[in-house]
Scaffold this active site. Structure first.
Site, short mmCIF file in Angstrom:
data_model
loop_
_atom_site.label_atom_id
_atom_site.label_comp_id
_atom_site.label_asym_id
_atom_site.label_seq_id
_atom_site.Cartn_x
_atom_site.Cartn_y
_atom_site.Cartn_z
N ASP A 1 0.82 -1.21 0.00
CA ASP A 1 0.00 0.00 0.00
C ASP A 1 0.86 1.26 0.00
O ASP A 1 1.83 1.36 0.76
CB ASP A 1 -0.84 -0.04 1.29
CG ASP A 1 -1.78 1.12 1.43
OD1 ASP A 1 -2.81 1.13 0.75
OD2 ASP A 1 -1.48 2.04 2.22
N GLU B 1 1.55 -0.48 -5.05
CA GLU B 1 0.61 0.60 -5.34
C GLU B 1 1.33 1.93 -5.27
O GLU B 1 1.71 2.40 -4.20
CB GLU B 1 -0.54 0.62 -4.33
CG GLU B 1 -1.59 1.65 -4.72
CD GLU B 1 -2.22 2.42 -3.56
OE1 GLU B 1 -3.31 2.97 -3.75
OE2 GLU B 1 -1.61 2.49 -2.47
C1 GLC Z 1 -3.89 3.33 -0.36
C2 GLC Z 1 -5.18 2.55 -0.18
C3 GLC Z 1 -6.24 3.50 0.29
C4 GLC Z 1 -5.82 4.07 1.63
C5 GLC Z 1 -4.44 4.72 1.54
C6 GLC Z 1 -3.87 4.95 2.90
O1 GLC Z 1 -3.97 4.26 -1.36
O2 GLC Z 1 -5.50 1.90 -1.36
O3 GLC Z 1 -7.50 2.89 0.38
O4 GLC Z 1 -6.75 5.02 2.05
O5 GLC Z 1 -3.52 3.91 0.86
O6 GLC Z 1 -3.48 3.74 3.49
#
Ligand code: GLC
Length: 572
Positions: free
Chosen positions: A220, A289
């Site tokens: 993440d 991500e």
């Molecule tokens: C990422 C997740 C999102 C979350 C953020 C903070 O972007 O996909 O849902 O709010 O990280 O952890």
């Protein structure tokens, strides 16, 4: 002794034979958003036992692996992305024993389990943070703490950095008398990756879950892990159109995409590879991500990411993108994938509007078709396989912090509630998601007709299209066939894969007018067969098409195959 040696050799051969180093290369990864997938205990919130009870569906649509959004202990400020214990399950979702049962069932169905790993921050309720406030060693430097700046005697945050969820990224703590950094909600303090002890702790978290049988991690917000060590102000993005405290009003050169990120990822890759080697298991999948530039995204490949999320269908392509635009985006990705690595195509996720809402109901299958015929990994968000749509929320109904913090005039631009509504299983109470008619987010009102049960019974539905796509993706022509991305008549994007006598072509009409194209001179068989057609198209699977006049109805996508593939697939 001899018998023992033979037995050891036999076991070794048996175990090594079981390892599949290429398992991920043509995989479908299905994202499960646990709060909204299936509620087993009637509290209106999805849970692990609910997921376990529905794993047959995940296997049925042909996923190879599923990624679980966070299920860890959490006060749920950001619905699980704020973790107060990285190695335990939140009671809302179940227990570690439930988790073990889920992993065991997944294994029996041939599904791999991928965990969401959230390294950038913990919850403000994590014991590390509580100890850090009190400066208890070694936790005192686990987070990013800075002194206040005083301007005309008034306390100010140390610099101008902004949170992704609006407003300053700094929160004052009156006990420690310092500000802490939070790039997301104030309940998500940023961990200090310049501290080796933090890096070690997070490695232990990975090992904990690998020992419990998980096959990889979706990492993440990876590009937020490091910040400028001099804490310099970020420059303005010169956006007079948006409020001054909006995240997009600054250019994030000091809080995102720092080089150190890639080095930490390499250590995680090594840890996972070592684990796979010791346990004689398949290579672990890492999905990173990072909403970053194309160059910085593909850079994750060489630091150990299997799937540096390719968000082009979310961030670059939109409904008015032309066939040529699509070709440009696809070619750019294909060219950037390093030798020995595989491409990936993200259709949707829990942070962005659903594919059926971004591209329209008639085009719900289009992006999935493209993602499934292109080489590499397709990442599918739960519900997109049945064309689920966003639900509109009022400000009063909004629960997502990204929406709530944006205020009543702008919440709808940021809120992620619309794409997170409960999965629509059938037309009973709460769409079969829960026995409770009050669910944590309301069920979309279209569930009576838009649901899995209904689509399974229909001859022609998003679900049926998805199943056809999945079976074609298992063919060697998709695994290994040559790729051609072409544009016909300005309107039609054609993606073809060819291997020996096998041909598979997806044709997508990006316009509102029907189109007929002649590709008979292009070294394709004279007759193709319609294998799948998007919902709204009047073409039917099983019908024949002449390559000198391939018809693609308006706003439609059609998957054509050579006869040999069609028959062999339908005989199986
Ligand atoms: C990422 C997740 C999102 C979350 C953020 C903070 O972007 O996909 O849902 O709010 O990280 O952890």
């Amino acid at each position: 002794m001899l018998r023992l040696t033979i037995l050891t050799c036999f076991l070794f051969v048996a175990l090594s034979a079981a390892v599949n180093p290429n398992w991920y290369k043509n995989a479908v990864v299905y994202q499960i958003y646990p709060r909204s997938f299936k509620d087993s205990n009637g509290d209106g919130i999805g849970d692990l036992n609910g997921i376990t009870s529905k794993l047959e569906h995940v296997a049925d649509i042909g996923a190879d692996a599923f990624w679980l959004s966070p299920i860890y202990k959490s006060p749920q400020v950001d619905f699980g992305y704020d973790i107060s214990n990285f190695t335990d399950i939140d009671p809302t979702y179940g227990t570690l024993a439930d988790f073990d049962r889920l992993v065991a069932k997944a294994k029996s169905l041939g599904l791999k389990v991928i965990m969401d790993f959230v390294p950038n921050h913990s919850s403000h309720e994590h014991p590390w943070f509580k100890n850090s406030i009190k400066k208890i060693k070694p936790y005192d430097e686990y987070y990013v703490w800075r002194n206040a700046k005083y301007v005309n005697g008034k306390r100010q945050p140390p610099n101008n950095w902004l949170s992704n969820f609006q407003g300053s990224a700094w929160e004052w703590n009156n006990d420690r008398k310092q500000y802490y950094l939070h790039q997301f909600a104030a309940g998500q303090p940023d961990l200090n990756y310049r501290n080796p002890a933090v890096r070690e702790e997070m490695k232990n978290v990975l090992t904990f879950w690998m020992n419990r049988g998980v096959s990889g991690f979706r990492i993440d917000a990876i590009n937020h892990m490091f910040e400028d060590s001099q804490f310099r102000d970020e420059p303005s993005a010169n956006r007079p159109d948006i409020p001054k405290n909006d995240y997009d009003s600054l250019v994030h050169i000091y809080t995102k995409d720092l080089n150190e990120t890639y080095d930490v990822l390499k250590t995680w890759r090594k840890l996972m590879d070592d684990h796979s080697a010791h346990t004689n298991t398949d290579p672990k999948m890492i999905l990173t991500e990072a909403y970053a530039s194309h160059e910085l995204t593909v850079k994750y490949y060489n630091s150990g990411s299997t799937v540096p999320f390719n968000f082009m269908f979310i961030t670059d392509a939109h409904n008015s993108s032309s066939a040529m635009d699509f070709k440009g985006m696809i070619d750019r990705w294909m060219k950037a994938v390093p030798e020995g690595k595989v491409a990936n195509w993200v259709v949707g996720n829990h942070d962005n509007h659903r594919v059926a809402s971004r591209f329209g109901r008639h085009r719900a299958d289009e992006i999935t078709m493209i993602a499934m015929i292109l080489p590499g990994i397709a990442v599918i968000y739960n519900g997109d396989e049945i064309g689920m749509e966003d639900r509109n929320f009022t400000y009063a109904e909004t629960v997502d912090p990204a929406g709530c913090n944006s205020g009543p005039a702008r919440y709808y631009l940021r809120s992620r509630d619309p794409e997170r509504t409960p999965y629509q299983w059938d037309n009973t109470t709460s769409a079969g998601f829960s026995s409770n008619n009050k669910t944590w987010l309301p069920v979309h009102s279209n569930y009576k007709t838009l649901n899995l049960k209904h689509q399974k019974a229909e001859y022609y539905s998003h679900y049926q299209v998805f199943k056809s796509l999945r079976s074609i993706k298992r063919q060697s022509v998709i695994e290994r066939g040559e790729l051609k991305v072409e544009v016909y008549d300005k309107r039609i994007l054609s993606i073809s894969r060819v291997l020996g006598n096998d041909t598979v072509i997806v044709m997508t009409n990006r316009s509102n007018k029907p189109a007929a194209v002649n590709i008979s001179s292009r070294n394709v068989p004279p007759l193709l067969i319609v294998y799948a057609a998007s919902i709204g198209s009047n073409l039917r699977p099983g019908t024949l098409a002449l390559t000198n006049s391939l018809l693609v109805p308006k706003e439609s996508s059609v998957l054509f195959t050579s006869l040999n593939i069609y028959w062999s697939d339908h005989e199986n």
